[in-house]
Write a protein that holds these residues in place. Sequence first.
Motif, PDB file in Angstrom:
ATOM      1  N   UNK A 144       0.830  -1.212   0.000  1.00  0.00           N
ATOM      2  CA  UNK A 144       0.000   0.000   0.000  1.00  0.00           C
ATOM      3  C   UNK A 144       0.865   1.264   0.000  1.00  0.00           C
ATOM      4  N   UNK A 145       1.912   1.262   0.810  1.00  0.00           N
ATOM      5  CA  UNK A 145       2.808   2.418   0.869  1.00  0.00           C
ATOM      6  C   UNK A 145       3.525   2.585  -0.460  1.00  0.00           C
ATOM      7  N   UNK A 146       3.969   1.482  -1.040  1.00  0.00           N
ATOM      8  CA  UNK A 146       4.642   1.526  -2.333  1.00  0.00           C
ATOM      9  C   UNK A 146       3.732   2.135  -3.393  1.00  0.00           C
ATOM     10  N   UNK A 147       2.494   1.702  -3.394  1.00  0.00           N
ATOM     11  CA  UNK A 147       1.527   2.222  -4.372  1.00  0.00           C
ATOM     12  C   UNK A 147       1.356   3.733  -4.205  1.00  0.00           C
ATOM     13  N   UNK A 148       1.269   4.182  -2.964  1.00  0.00           N
ATOM     14  CA  UNK A 148       1.129   5.615  -2.679  1.00  0.00           C
ATOM     15  C   UNK A 148       2.394   6.381  -3.082  1.00  0.00           C
ATOM     16  N   UNK A 150       4.639   5.568  -5.260  1.00  0.00           N
ATOM     17  CA  UNK A 150       4.911   5.521  -6.701  1.00  0.00           C
ATOM     18  C   UNK A 150       4.292   6.699  -7.443  1.00  0.00           C
ATOM     19  N   UNK A 151       3.477   7.463  -6.778  1.00  0.00           N
ATOM     20  CA  UNK A 151       2.905   8.666  -7.401  1.00  0.00           C
ATOM     21  C   UNK A 151       3.933   9.778  -7.536  1.00  0.00           C
ATOM     22  N   UNK A 152       5.082   9.648  -6.902  1.00  0.00           N
ATOM     23  CA  UNK A 152       6.104  10.674  -7.013  1.00  0.00           C
ATOM     24  C   UNK A 152       7.514  10.118  -6.920  1.00  0.00           C
ATOM     25  N   UNK A 153       7.683   9.080  -6.089  1.00  0.00           N
ATOM     26  CA  UNK A 153       8.992   8.453  -5.937  1.00  0.00           C
ATOM     27  C   UNK A 153       9.188   7.423  -7.046  1.00  0.00           C
ATOM     28  N   UNK A 154      10.435   7.060  -7.298  1.00  0.00           N
ATOM     29  CA  UNK A 154      10.747   6.030  -8.290  1.00  0.00           C
ATOM     30  C   UNK A 154      11.504   4.890  -7.634  1.00  0.00           C
ATOM     31  N   UNK A 155      11.376   3.698  -8.222  1.00  0.00           N
ATOM     32  CA  UNK A 155      12.066   2.486  -7.748  1.00  0.00           C
ATOM     33  C   UNK A 155      11.746   2.211  -6.277  1.00  0.00           C
ATOM     34  N   UNK A 156      10.480   2.314  -5.934  1.00  0.00           N
ATOM     35  CA  UNK A 156      10.042   2.072  -4.556  1.00  0.00           C
ATOM     36  C   UNK A 156       8.957   0.991  -4.541  1.00  0.00           C
ATOM     37  N   UNK A 157       9.311  -0.166  -5.081  1.00  0.00           N
ATOM     38  CA  UNK A 157       8.386  -1.297  -5.068  1.00  0.00           C
ATOM     39  C   UNK A 157       8.187  -1.812  -3.651  1.00  0.00           C
ATOM     40  N   UNK A 158       7.245  -2.720  -3.462  1.00  0.00           N
ATOM     41  CA  UNK A 158       6.934  -3.220  -2.119  1.00  0.00           C
ATOM     42  C   UNK A 158       8.119  -3.858  -1.401  1.00  0.00           C
ATOM     43  N   UNK A 159       8.987  -4.549  -2.122  1.00  0.00           N
ATOM     44  CA  UNK A 159      10.146  -5.172  -1.484  1.00  0.00           C
ATOM     45  C   UNK A 159      11.124  -4.105  -0.997  1.00  0.00           C
ATOM     46  N   UNK A 160      11.350  -3.082  -1.811  1.00  0.00           N
ATOM     47  CA  UNK A 160      12.224  -1.975  -1.406  1.00  0.00           C
ATOM     48  C   UNK A 160      11.640  -1.265  -0.194  1.00  0.00           C
ATOM     49  N   UNK A 161      10.341  -0.993  -0.220  1.00  0.00           N
ATOM     50  CA  UNK A 161       9.697  -0.294   0.897  1.00  0.00           C
ATOM     51  C   UNK A 161       9.742  -1.148   2.162  1.00  0.00           C
ATOM     52  N   UNK A 162       9.526  -2.445   2.039  1.00  0.00           N
ATOM     53  CA  UNK A 162       9.588  -3.316   3.223  1.00  0.00           C
ATOM     54  C   UNK A 162      10.999  -3.304   3.810  1.00  0.00           C
ATOM     55  N   UNK A 163      11.998  -3.382   2.945  1.00  0.00           N
ATOM     56  CA  UNK A 163      13.387  -3.314   3.410  1.00  0.00           C
ATOM     57  C   UNK A 163      13.661  -1.984   4.103  1.00  0.00           C
ATOM     58  N   UNK A 164      13.175  -0.896   3.518  1.00  0.00           N
ATOM     59  CA  UNK A 164      13.343   0.430   4.119  1.00  0.00           C
ATOM     60  C   UNK A 164      12.676   0.489   5.489  1.00  0.00           C
ATOM     61  N   UNK A 165      11.466  -0.059   5.598  1.00  0.00           N
ATOM     62  CA  UNK A 165      10.751  -0.048   6.870  1.00  0.00           C
ATOM     63  C   UNK A 165      11.529  -0.827   7.940  1.00  0.00           C
ATOM     64  N   UNK A 166      12.189  -1.904   7.523  1.00  0.00           N
ATOM     65  CA  UNK A 166      12.992  -2.690   8.462  1.00  0.00           C
ATOM     66  C   UNK A 166      14.215  -1.905   8.915  1.00  0.00           C
ATOM     67  N   UNK A 167      14.997  -1.432   7.959  1.00  0.00           N
ATOM     68  CA  UNK A 167      16.270  -0.800   8.283  1.00  0.00           C
ATOM     69  C   UNK A 167      16.080   0.516   9.032  1.00  0.00           C
TER      70      UNK A 167
END
Length: 197
Positions: A144-148, A150-167
């Motif tokens: 859901x966050x990735x979808x939101x 993606x309206x302005x950020x690039x290369x922020x798929x769900x796996x990238x966002x999940x990794x970001x949320x972890x780190x």
Amino acid sequence: MPKIMFRYPLYVPFHDEEWGVPSHDDRMLFELLTLSQALAELTWPAILSKREEFRGVRMSVDGLSPCTREIFDGFNFASVSEFTEKKINLLRSNGIVLLSEQKIRAVVTNAKQMHKQLLLELCEPQALFRHARQMPTKTPKAEAISKEMCRGFHCVGPTTIYSFMQVAGILNDHVSCCFRFQACSQHKTSENNQIAR
């Protein structure tokens, strides 16, 4: 932490001191988002071995004279957001930057978006995993966050966002038997108590 990661000397202090610790520093969040994006092309040990290159390799504007600028300007997103086409091409042509052109452009675009969106608005209930193999690569919240984003950020798929949320400590994905699990849980509890006040 998977036992294989103990082979990488830079990964151990990263895990023990940074990974999963909540951060409210915009520059650090931008750095962690950029490093999470790099996971699509590199591993954590590879990223960490090149972290100073992301942060502090210095080069000239013309690419020929002695070093005078950092690649991502110390993850100063205000500065990175002003990178020109010439600067992007120069980074790639010198072969210094470790990321593909698409990822470099995404870093610049995301720097521009950092002014518009607060990454700290992201939240996820605390996960509890006993073993690393139980950990997903993405969650419905990350999707859901990735979808939101993606309206302005690039290369922020769900796996990238999940990794970001972890780190970035937005969620605590240290496995329950990890000595960092409790400490990061306390950071999160303390943070939530401060917000409630």
